[in-house]
Motif scaffolding. Structure first.
Motif, PDB file in Angstrom:
ATOM      1  N   LYS A   1      -4.409   0.185  -9.829  1.00 21.71           N
ATOM      2  CA  LYS A   1      -3.502  -0.100 -10.942  1.00 21.71           C
ATOM      3  C   LYS A   1      -2.256   0.796 -10.854  1.00 21.71           C
ATOM      4  CE  LYS A   1      -3.915  -0.617 -15.903  1.00 21.71           C
ATOM      5  NZ  LYS A   1      -4.796  -0.253 -17.018  1.00 21.71           N
TER       6      LYS A   1
ATOM      7  N   SER B   1       0.181  -0.354  -8.223  1.00 23.62           N
ATOM      8  CA  SER B   1       0.969  -1.512  -8.662  1.00 23.62           C
ATOM      9  C   SER B   1       2.019  -1.114  -9.715  1.00 23.62           C
ATOM     10  CB  SER B   1       0.001  -2.613  -9.096  1.00 23.62           C
ATOM     11  OG  SER B   1       0.304  -3.104 -10.319  1.00 23.62           O
ATOM     12  N   GLN B   2       1.662  -0.158 -10.591  1.00 20.40           N
ATOM     13  CA  GLN B   2       2.644   0.320 -11.585  1.00 20.40           C
ATOM     14  C   GLN B   2       3.781   1.094 -10.904  1.00 20.40           C
ATOM     15  OE1 GLN B   2      -0.003   2.498 -14.137  1.00 20.40           O
ATOM     16  NE2 GLN B   2      -0.268   0.785 -15.565  1.00 20.40           N
ATOM     17  N   ARG B   3       3.408   1.894  -9.906  1.00 21.26           N
ATOM     18  CA  ARG B   3       4.430   2.669  -9.178  1.00 21.26           C
ATOM     19  C   ARG B   3       5.374   1.712  -8.442  1.00 21.26           C
ATOM     20  NH1 ARG B   3       5.481   5.460  -4.307  1.00 21.26           N
ATOM     21  NH2 ARG B   3       6.200   7.607  -4.587  1.00 21.26           N
ATOM     22  N   ASN B   4       4.820   0.645  -7.879  1.00 22.70           N
ATOM     23  CA  ASN B   4       5.666  -0.348  -7.192  1.00 22.70           C
ATOM     24  C   ASN B   4       6.652  -1.003  -8.174  1.00 22.70           C
ATOM     25  OD1 ASN B   4       4.276   0.226  -4.895  1.00 22.70           O
ATOM     26  ND2 ASN B   4       3.048  -1.641  -4.873  1.00 22.70           N
ATOM     27  N   SER B   5       6.156  -1.315  -9.367  1.00 20.07           N
ATOM     28  CA  SER B   5       7.037  -1.922 -10.377  1.00 20.07           C
ATOM     29  C   SER B   5       8.168  -0.962 -10.742  1.00 20.07           C
ATOM     30  CB  SER B   5       6.280  -2.260 -11.660  1.00 20.07           C
ATOM     31  OG  SER B   5       5.233  -3.114 -11.368  1.00 20.07           O
ATOM     32  N   LEU B   6       7.802   0.332 -10.824  1.00 15.77           N
ATOM     33  CA  LEU B   6       8.806   1.337 -11.165  1.00 15.77           C
ATOM     34  C   LEU B   6       9.887   1.418 -10.070  1.00 15.77           C
ATOM     35  CD1 LEU B   6       9.353   3.567 -13.338  1.00 15.77           C
ATOM     36  CD2 LEU B   6       8.254   5.169 -11.784  1.00 15.77           C
TER      37      LEU B   6
ATOM     38  N   LYS C   1      10.773  -0.927  -8.107  1.00 11.78           N
ATOM     39  CA  LYS C   1      11.588  -2.158  -8.215  1.00 11.78           C
ATOM     40  C   LYS C   1      12.587  -2.017  -9.367  1.00 11.78           C
ATOM     41  CE  LYS C   1       8.706  -5.643  -6.085  1.00 11.78           C
ATOM     42  NZ  LYS C   1       7.428  -4.923  -5.891  1.00 11.78           N
ATOM     43  N   TYR C   2      12.104  -1.426 -10.462  1.00  5.46           N
ATOM     44  CA  TYR C   2      12.958  -1.225 -11.624  1.00  5.46           C
ATOM     45  C   TYR C   2      14.144  -0.302 -11.279  1.00  5.46           C
ATOM     46  CZ  TYR C   2      14.408   0.715 -16.139  1.00  5.46           C
ATOM     47  OH  TYR C   2      15.149   1.141 -17.203  1.00  5.46           O
TER      48      TYR C   2
ATOM     49  N   TYR D   1       3.306   9.326 -11.937  1.00  7.01           N
ATOM     50  CA  TYR D   1       2.503   8.436 -11.075  1.00  7.01           C
ATOM     51  C   TYR D   1       2.035   9.171  -9.828  1.00  7.01           C
ATOM     52  CZ  TYR D   1       3.760   4.542 -14.026  1.00  7.01           C
ATOM     53  OH  TYR D   1       3.883   3.712 -15.105  1.00  7.01           O
TER      54      TYR D   1
ATOM     55  N   GLN E   1      10.903  -0.595  -1.915  1.00  6.94           N
ATOM     56  CA  GLN E   1      10.503  -0.945  -3.282  1.00  6.94           C
ATOM     57  C   GLN E   1       9.003  -1.156  -3.408  1.00  6.94           C
ATOM     58  OE1 GLN E   1      13.057  -3.961  -5.115  1.00  6.94           O
ATOM     59  NE2 GLN E   1      14.672  -3.391  -3.680  1.00  6.94           N
ATOM     60  N   TYR E   2       8.250  -0.466  -2.576  1.00  2.99           N
ATOM     61  CA  TYR E   2       6.791  -0.373  -2.758  1.00  2.99           C
ATOM     62  C   TYR E   2       6.269   0.913  -2.136  1.00  2.99           C
ATOM     63  CZ  TYR E   2       6.234  -2.206   2.036  1.00  2.99           C
ATOM     64  OH  TYR E   2       6.293  -2.398   3.389  1.00  2.99           O
TER      65      TYR E   2
END
Ligand code: ATP
Length: 359
Positions: free
Chosen positions: A156, A159-164, A166-167, A182, A250-251
């Motif tokens: 989890k 996946s949250q770090r990847n979203s960050l 991307k943000y 994270y 971005q990941y």
């Protein structure tokens, strides 16, 4: 432990089916495509809360229906345990034990230890690292709930770090403090997973080597090598050192979610240098080692599902495995095969109780 009975409603091609199983040996026979594998898969579902062959639950509902129900009664430590798995299109899957629904499906993992051997196992050799990580994680998780919980948390966080990341890219911004939160949590969990995987493989590999030697009469040397970036550096350092790269990609490009197992024969990758027969023996040894490992930890004989077993082994070898049921080395087994006579001949020779189900 054994499965006493099973009832299926709208599970894949099986609209309704009921089985009263033998405590020892059960054979499912019938032509290609009648649903033999699907019966084995429904038992797998009761154990793992998901199908072995198609993890997308909605696709396992019969095409003409909008729900399935799979129910089985097990006997474990002399107690009856009723496990139910049901799914309805558009709704969350439900797993119940003795009429009480689990809040998290993961809480059920390990309660009904099960091992499946199937032609689909070849993915472990052919496919990418994710398949092998899942195998390793699956074996550890069946005997260690805390590992499973850490693994779920870690996944989890990635996946949250990847979203960050991307943000940050989308908004042309960077917040070091948020990223640090994270990194800290991921490093601690990832390091724990790494240590546990190392510990597990130290115990598992000798069991696997013994199984391979038994199957092949010591023909060749095989090995499993654990590949992880964490051997050379701590995850905290790796995350720090790869920050620019991760920002660009971005990941998260480093961590235990990149670990792999290298399957080798005589020091070379079995994928490239193993014959078909050697690859099949390798996979059987891997799965029987899974059986041995789980049995050792859980102190019960896992249920063994042998899908299309003659695909991997000749008659003598299958007879040898079936004979182990008599020695208590194995508990309850389920076999599927297209040839009723071949199967009956093999199981009869074991002098154990058995049932044959013609589909
Ligand atoms: N959701 C579904 N609804 C209806 N049928 C399905 C569904 N999912 C899979 N099937 C069907 O199930 C059948 C396959 O069943 P299964 O793999 O259990 O056969 P099998 O008896 O093991 O065959 P084989 O001997 O070829 O391995 C196929 O005909 C497939 O189309």
């Amino acid at each position: 432990m054994h499965l006493k009975n099973l009832s299926l409603l709208n599970y894949k091609n099986l609209k309704t089916a009921e089985f009263d199983f033998d405590e020892k040996i059960n054979c499912l026979v019938g032509n290609n495509g009648v649903g033999k594998t699907n019966v084995l898969d429904s038992i797998y579902l009761l154990s793992f809360g998901k199908s072995y062959f198609n993890p997308i639950t909605s696709q396992n509902i019969n095409h003409d229906s909008d729900f399935f129900v799979v129910e089985g009664e097990f006997k474990k430590n002399d107690k009856a345990e009723k496990i139910l798995a049901s799914a309805k299109k558009g709704q969350k899957k439900i797993i119940k034990r003795n009429n009480k629904a689990y809040e998290k499906v993961s809480d059920h993992i390990g309660f009904i230890p099960t091992v499946i051997i199937s032609p689909a196992d070849r993915d472990l050799i052919i496919e990418g690292s994710e398949t092998r990580r899942k195998f390793m994680d699956g074996v550890i998780s069946q005997s260690d709930q805390s590992y499973l919980n850490k693994l779920l948390q870690y996944t989890k966080l990635v996946s949250q770090r990847n979203s960050l990341l991307k943000y940050f890219a989308a908004n042309n911004t960077f917040e070091r403090d948020t990223l640090e939160v994270y990194n800290l949590q991921m490093s601690s969990l990832g390091q724990d997973l790494f240590e546990k995987r190392k510990e597990f493989l130290k115990e598992f590999i000798p069991i696997f080597n013994k199984r391979y030697a038994d199957i092949t009469n010591n023909k060749e040397i095989v090995d499993i090598n654990y590949k992880s970036q964490l051997f050379d550096n701590s995850l905290a350092n790796l995350l720090e050192e790869n920050l620019q790269k991760d920002m660009a990609l971005q990941y998260t490009s480093v961590g235990t979610h990149k670990d792999d197992l290298s399957f080798e024969i005589e020091g070379h990758p079995i994928k490239k240098f193993g014959s078909q027969g050697q690859q099949k023996s390798f996979l059987i040894a891997l799965k029987l080692a899974q059986f041995d490992f789980i049995k050792k930890i859980s102190k019960v004989n896992p249920i063994l599902l042998l899908d299309d077993i003659f695909d991997k082994l000749d008659e003598n070898r299958v007879a040898h495995i079936v004979a182990l049921v008599a020695t208590d080395e194995l508990g309850q087994i389920f076999l599927s095969d297209t040839h009723a006579e071949r199967t009956e001949k093999v199981v009869k020779s074991s002098n154990q109780s058995y049932k044959i189900f013609k589909l």
